[in-house]
Design a protein around this motif. Structure first.
Motif, PDB file in Angstrom:
ATOM      1  N   ALA A 175       0.821  -1.217   0.000  1.00 47.54           N
ATOM      2  CA  ALA A 175       0.000   0.000   0.000  1.00 47.54           C
ATOM      3  C   ALA A 175       0.850   1.262   0.000  1.00 47.54           C
ATOM      4  O   ALA A 175       0.396   2.322  -0.435  1.00 47.54           O
ATOM      5  CB  ALA A 175      -0.940  -0.007   1.209  1.00 47.54           C
ATOM      6  N   THR A 176       2.094   1.153   0.482  1.00 47.64           N
ATOM      7  CA  THR A 176       2.978   2.331   0.521  1.00 47.64           C
ATOM      8  C   THR A 176       3.853   2.447  -0.724  1.00 47.64           C
ATOM      9  O   THR A 176       4.596   3.423  -0.850  1.00 47.64           O
ATOM     10  CB  THR A 176       3.885   2.275   1.768  1.00 47.64           C
ATOM     11  N   VAL A 177       3.761   1.464  -1.631  1.00 45.24           N
ATOM     12  CA  VAL A 177       4.620   1.494  -2.825  1.00 45.24           C
ATOM     13  C   VAL A 177       4.374   2.742  -3.668  1.00 45.24           C
ATOM     14  O   VAL A 177       5.334   3.414  -4.086  1.00 45.24           O
ATOM     15  CB  VAL A 177       4.429   0.208  -3.655  1.00 45.24           C
ATOM     16  N   PRO A 178       3.110   3.118  -3.968  1.00 37.23           N
ATOM     17  CA  PRO A 178       2.912   4.346  -4.764  1.00 37.23           C
ATOM     18  C   PRO A 178       3.501   5.578  -4.089  1.00 37.23           C
ATOM     19  O   PRO A 178       4.044   6.457  -4.761  1.00 37.23           O
ATOM     20  CB  PRO A 178       1.386   4.446  -4.882  1.00 37.23           C
ATOM     21  N   MET A 179       3.413   5.642  -2.760  1.00 33.99           N
ATOM     22  CA  MET A 179       3.958   6.783  -2.025  1.00 33.99           C
ATOM     23  C   MET A 179       5.460   6.893  -2.237  1.00 33.99           C
ATOM     24  O   MET A 179       5.984   7.966  -2.561  1.00 33.99           O
ATOM     25  CB  MET A 179       3.639   6.623  -0.541  1.00 33.99           C
ATOM     26  N   PHE A 180       6.172   5.775  -2.064  1.00 32.61           N
ATOM     27  CA  PHE A 180       7.628   5.824  -2.191  1.00 32.61           C
ATOM     28  C   PHE A 180       8.074   5.954  -3.644  1.00 32.61           C
ATOM     29  O   PHE A 180       9.111   6.546  -3.928  1.00 32.61           O
ATOM     30  CB  PHE A 180       8.252   4.596  -1.540  1.00 32.61           C
ATOM     31  N   THR A 213       5.857  20.925   4.670  1.00 35.16           N
ATOM     32  CA  THR A 213       4.453  21.349   4.715  1.00 35.16           C
ATOM     33  C   THR A 213       3.537  20.265   4.122  1.00 35.16           C
ATOM     34  O   THR A 213       2.488  19.937   4.690  1.00 35.16           O
ATOM     35  CB  THR A 213       4.273  22.666   3.945  1.00 35.16           C
ATOM     36  N   LEU A 214       3.926  19.723   2.968  1.00 35.95           N
ATOM     37  CA  LEU A 214       3.120  18.671   2.348  1.00 35.95           C
ATOM     38  C   LEU A 214       3.081  17.411   3.219  1.00 35.95           C
ATOM     39  O   LEU A 214       2.051  16.739   3.300  1.00 35.95           O
ATOM     40  CB  LEU A 214       3.673  18.339   0.960  1.00 35.95           C
ATOM     41  N   LEU A 215       4.197  17.100   3.868  1.00 35.98           N
ATOM     42  CA  LEU A 215       4.211  15.949   4.775  1.00 35.98           C
ATOM     43  C   LEU A 215       3.262  16.162   5.950  1.00 35.98           C
ATOM     44  O   LEU A 215       2.545  15.236   6.362  1.00 35.98           O
ATOM     45  CB  LEU A 215       5.636  15.718   5.287  1.00 35.98           C
ATOM     46  N   ILE A 216       3.236  17.367   6.490  1.00 35.09           N
ATOM     47  CA  ILE A 216       2.323  17.672   7.591  1.00 35.09           C
ATOM     48  C   ILE A 216       0.880  17.526   7.129  1.00 35.09           C
ATOM     49  O   ILE A 216       0.052  16.902   7.810  1.00 35.09           O
ATOM     50  CB  ILE A 216       2.587  19.105   8.122  1.00 35.09           C
ATOM     51  N   VAL A 217       0.565  18.091   5.961  1.00 31.28           N
ATOM     52  CA  VAL A 217      -0.797  17.998   5.433  1.00 31.28           C
ATOM     53  C   VAL A 217      -1.186  16.541   5.177  1.00 31.28           C
ATOM     54  O   VAL A 217      -2.266  16.083   5.564  1.00 31.28           O
ATOM     55  CB  VAL A 217      -0.930  18.828   4.138  1.00 31.28           C
ATOM     56  N   GLY A 218      -0.297  15.784   4.531  1.00 36.79           N
ATOM     57  CA  GLY A 218      -0.597  14.383   4.223  1.00 36.79           C
ATOM     58  C   GLY A 218      -0.786  13.544   5.468  1.00 36.79           C
ATOM     59  O   GLY A 218      -1.731  12.752   5.561  1.00 36.79           O
ATOM     60  N   THR A 219       0.091  13.704   6.465  1.00 34.86           N
ATOM     61  CA  THR A 219      -0.002  12.903   7.691  1.00 34.86           C
ATOM     62  C   THR A 219      -1.228  13.290   8.509  1.00 34.86           C
ATOM     63  O   THR A 219      -1.934  12.419   9.051  1.00 34.86           O
ATOM     64  CB  THR A 219       1.269  13.083   8.541  1.00 34.86           C
ATOM     65  N   ALA A 220      -1.503  14.587   8.619  1.00 31.38           N
ATOM     66  CA  ALA A 220      -2.656  15.039   9.400  1.00 31.38           C
ATOM     67  C   ALA A 220      -3.967  14.584   8.768  1.00 31.38           C
ATOM     68  O   ALA A 220      -4.882  14.124   9.477  1.00 31.38           O
ATOM     69  CB  ALA A 220      -2.631  16.567   9.529  1.00 31.38           C
ATOM     70  N   VAL A 262      -9.132   5.337  -0.195  1.00 28.40           N
ATOM     71  CA  VAL A 262      -9.511   6.630   0.386  1.00 28.40           C
ATOM     72  C   VAL A 262      -8.298   7.283   1.044  1.00 28.40           C
ATOM     73  O   VAL A 262      -8.157   8.511   1.045  1.00 28.40           O
ATOM     74  CB  VAL A 262     -10.658   6.447   1.410  1.00 28.40           C
ATOM     75  N   LEU A 263      -7.406   6.453   1.591  1.00 30.40           N
ATOM     76  CA  LEU A 263      -6.199   6.971   2.245  1.00 30.40           C
ATOM     77  C   LEU A 263      -5.092   7.304   1.244  1.00 30.40           C
ATOM     78  O   LEU A 263      -4.159   8.051   1.580  1.00 30.40           O
ATOM     79  CB  LEU A 263      -5.656   5.946   3.245  1.00 30.40           C
ATOM     80  N   MET A 264      -5.192   6.776   0.025  1.00 28.02           N
ATOM     81  CA  MET A 264      -4.103   6.907  -0.935  1.00 28.02           C
ATOM     82  C   MET A 264      -3.746   8.359  -1.268  1.00 28.02           C
ATOM     83  O   MET A 264      -2.540   8.691  -1.344  1.00 28.02           O
ATOM     84  CB  MET A 264      -4.433   6.136  -2.214  1.00 28.02           C
ATOM     85  N   PRO A 265      -4.725   9.277  -1.479  1.00 29.50           N
ATOM     86  CA  PRO A 265      -4.316  10.667  -1.773  1.00 29.50           C
ATOM     87  C   PRO A 265      -3.443  11.280  -0.673  1.00 29.50           C
ATOM     88  O   PRO A 265      -2.474  11.991  -0.978  1.00 29.50           O
ATOM     89  CB  PRO A 265      -5.653  11.402  -1.901  1.00 29.50           C
ATOM     90  N   SER A 266      -3.760  11.000   0.589  1.00 34.50           N
ATOM     91  CA  SER A 266      -2.949  11.523   1.693  1.00 34.50           C
ATOM     92  C   SER A 266      -1.545  10.934   1.664  1.00 34.50           C
ATOM     93  O   SER A 266      -0.552  11.640   1.901  1.00 34.50           O
ATOM     94  CB  SER A 266      -3.613  11.214   3.039  1.00 34.50           C
ATOM     95  N   LEU A 267      -1.451   9.620   1.376  1.00 34.32           N
ATOM     96  CA  LEU A 267      -0.144   8.983   1.283  1.00 34.32           C
ATOM     97  C   LEU A 267       0.670   9.559   0.126  1.00 34.32           C
ATOM     98  O   LEU A 267       1.893   9.754   0.246  1.00 34.32           O
ATOM     99  CB  LEU A 267      -0.306   7.468   1.109  1.00 34.32           C
ATOM    100  N   LEU A 268       0.009   9.857  -0.993  1.00 39.67           N
ATOM    101  CA  LEU A 268       0.724  10.410  -2.145  1.00 39.67           C
ATOM    102  C   LEU A 268       1.217  11.826  -1.861  1.00 39.67           C
ATOM    103  O   LEU A 268       2.332  12.198  -2.264  1.00 39.67           O
ATOM    104  CB  LEU A 268      -0.188  10.390  -3.375  1.00 39.67           C
TER     105      LEU A 268
END
Length: 442
Positions: free
Chosen positions: A288-293, A321-328, A342-348
Motif C-alpha cells: 500500500a505504501t509502494v505508490p507513495m515511495f 508542509t506537504l508531509l504535515i498535510v498528508g499525515t494530518a 480513500v487513504l491513498m491521496p494523503s499517502l501520495l
C-alpha cells in the motif's frame, strides 16, 4: 542495497520464525541488530573516509556487506542470523557516509543538487520496491533469497566502484581519536539499545539491577562526556564541534533527525492499523505504501535538479508542509472499514513531501562545508536520522500502548500526532537556514 535491506526483512519475519524456530523476540532482533550496528558507528565511518579516502572505506563496507549477506542466507539458527545481521549493519555504516562524501568531492556546489536528487531517488525507489521484492523472493525462494540477491549486486557494484570511482585522499593524514571513538560508541549503543528495546522490556528491568532508564541515562552521560572531550581535544577530535558553527549544517541535522522520527512514527501505527484493524496481509499492507515511495523517488530526483537553480530552503519547507498535510489528513480520515484507496491521496501527498525534503536537505547540510569536514558531517547527518527513526518508532509504540481514546482508531490517530509534531520541528528548522548564494548563471 542498504535501503532495500532495511525494509525487505520486515516481510520475511514470519517465514524466518517458522524456518529457524525463532521466538518473536529473536525475530525482532534480526532487524534490531542491523539497526543498532548501523546507527552507532556512522560518525566514526564518516571520519574514516576523511582519513583514508571515501572510496577505500566504501569498497571495504561493500565487500563486508556482501559477505555478511551470504552468512545471513546460510544461517542455521536465529543466533547466527542475528550475528550476521549485526555485521551487515556495521558494513552498511561504512558505506552510507561515503556516498554523500563522494558526491561532494565529485560535484561542485552549483551542480550537486542534481546528484543528490539521484541519490535520494535511489533510496526512495528501494523503499518502494522493498515490500514487493521481499514478498516475491519469499514466495519463489523462501526467506534466504532476500539475502542471496545482495551477492551478485554487491560483487558487480564493487567491481564498478573500484574501476570508476576516483580515489580521492586527504592532503594530510588524519589521526583517530580513540577516546572519542570509545565514548561515542558506548553512548550511542546504550542510547539506541534503550530506545529500541524499551518497549520489549516494558521500560523496566533488563537484567539484575540494569533497567532501561538506567541504560538511557548512562548513554546520555557518556555522550555528554564525549562532547566535553571533543571540546577539549586540541589535536584532532572525532567530531569537530566547529561543524555546528555552520548554522545551515546544524539546522539540517536537526531537521534530518525530526524527519527520521516522523518517518519512524508514521509507518509503525499505519502498518499495525492496516493489518490488525482493516485486515490486510503484511505484504498487502507493505504494498500500500509502494505508490507513495515511488512518487517520492521521482520527486527526489526533480527536487535535486531544482535545488541547483531554486532555493533549497524553500523546497525543503514545501516538502515538510506537504508531509504535515498528508499525515494530518491521513489521521483525520481513519475509521473502521475504510478503504486503502480513500487513504491513498494523503499517502501520495506525503510521498511528494518526502521527495522534496530528502535531496535539498542533504544539500543544505553539506553545501558550505570545507572538504576536510565532509566525512564527519555525513556521519553526523546520517546518525541524527537513524536516531530519530529509532526514537520515532519507540515514541509511537508507547503512545499506542497508552490506549488513548476508546477505539483502535482513536489510539492510532493519537499516535500519529507525534510525527506531525516532529514535522513541525523540521519546518521550523527551515526558517533557521541561511539562503544559499545563487550560482553564477542561474
Amino acid at each position: 542495497m542498504i535501503c532495500l535491506d532495511a525494509t525487505v526483512v520486515n516481510v520475511a519475519v514470519p517465514d524466518i520464525q517458522a524456518s529457524l524456530g525463532a521466538s518473536l523476540n529473536e525475530a525482532v532482533w534480526v532487524n534490531s541488530a542491523y539497526a543498532l550496528c548501523y546507527a552507532v558507528p556512522l560518525i566514526l565511518a564518516g571520519r574514516l573516509g576523511d582519513r583514508y579516502g571515501p572510496k577505500r572505506i566504501f569498497l571495504t563496507g561493500l565487500a563486508g556487506f556482501t559477505v555478511a549477506s551470504l552468512a545471513c542466507a546460510l544461517a542455521p539458527s536465529p543466533e547466527v542470523l542475528i550475528a550476521a545481521r549485526a555485521v551487515q549493519g556495521l558494513a552498511a555504516a561504512l558505506i552510507a557516509p561515503q556516498t554523500m562524501s563522494l558526491i561532494v568531492h565529485l560535484f561542485p556546489a552549483e551542480r550537486r543538487g542534481r546528484a543528490l536528487g539521484v541519490w535520494g531517488a535511489v533510496g526512495g525507489a528501494a523503499m518502494a520496491a522493498g515490500p514487493v521484492i521481499g514478498g516475491l523472493l519469499i514466495t519463489w525462494t523462501g526467506w534466504r533469497g532476500i539475502f542471496l540477491v545482495n551477492i551478485p549486486v554487491g560483487i558487480l557494484g564493487w567491481i564498478a566502484a573500484a574501476r570508476l570511482l576516483p580515489d580521492w585522499r586527504p592532503a594530510k593524514e588524519h589521526r583517530l581519536d580513540m577516546w572519542g571513538i570509545a565514548l561515542s560508541s558506548v553512548g550511542l549503543t546504550a542510547l539506541v539499545f534503550g530506545v529500541q528495546s524499551g518497549e520489549a522490556y516494558d521500560w523496566g528491568t533488563v537484567a539484575g539491577p540494569v533497567t532501561i532508564p538506567s541504560i538511557l541515562v548512562f548513554g546520555v552521560l557518556s555522550l555528554a562526556v564525549f562532547v566535553w572531550w571533543q571540546h577539549h581535544n586540541t589535536r584532532e577530535p572525532l567530531l569537530p564541534l566547529r561543524l555546528f558553527h555552520n548554522r545551515n549544517f546544524s539546522a539540517a541535522s536537526v531537521a534530518g533527525g525530526a524527519m527520521g522520527a516522523a518517518m519512524g512514527g508514521l509507518f509503525l501505527p499505519l502498518m499495525i492499523y492496516l493489518q490488525s484493524d482493516l485486515g490486510y496481509s503484511p505484504v498487502a499492507a507493505g504494498a500500500a505504501t509502494v505508490p507513495m515511495f515511488a512518487l517520492s523517488s521521482l520527486c527526489a530526483r526533480l527536487a535535486g535538479k531544482w535545488s541547483d537553480t531554486m532555493s533549497p530552503r524553500a523546497l525543503t519547507a514545501l516538502g515538510f508542509t506537504l508531509l504535515i498535510v498528508g499525515t494530518a489528513t491521513l489521521a483525520w480520515l481513519l475509521h473502521p472499514g475504510i478503504s486503502i484507496w480513500v487513504l491513498m491521496p494523503s499517502l501520495l501527498v506525503a510521498g511528494i513531501g518526502v521527495g522534496l525534503v530528502s535531496a535539498p536537505l542533504a544539500g543544505i547540510a553539506t553545501r558550505t562545508l570545507e572538504p576536510s569536514l565532509v566525512g564527519a558531517a555525513s556521519g553526523v547527518f546520517n546518525t541524527t536520522r537513524q536516531l530519530g527513526g529509532a526514537l520515532g518508532s519507540a515514541a509511537t509504540g508507547v503512545l499506542l500502548q497508552a490506549d488513548f481514546g476508546d477505539t483502535p482508531t482513536t489510539a492510532t490517530q493519537a499516535a500519529l500526532a507525534f510525527p506531525v509534531a516532529m514535522l513541525l520541528i523540521g519546518l521550523a528548522c527551515c526558517a533557521c537556514v541561511r539562503p544559499a548564494p545563487r550560482a553564477k548563471g542561474a
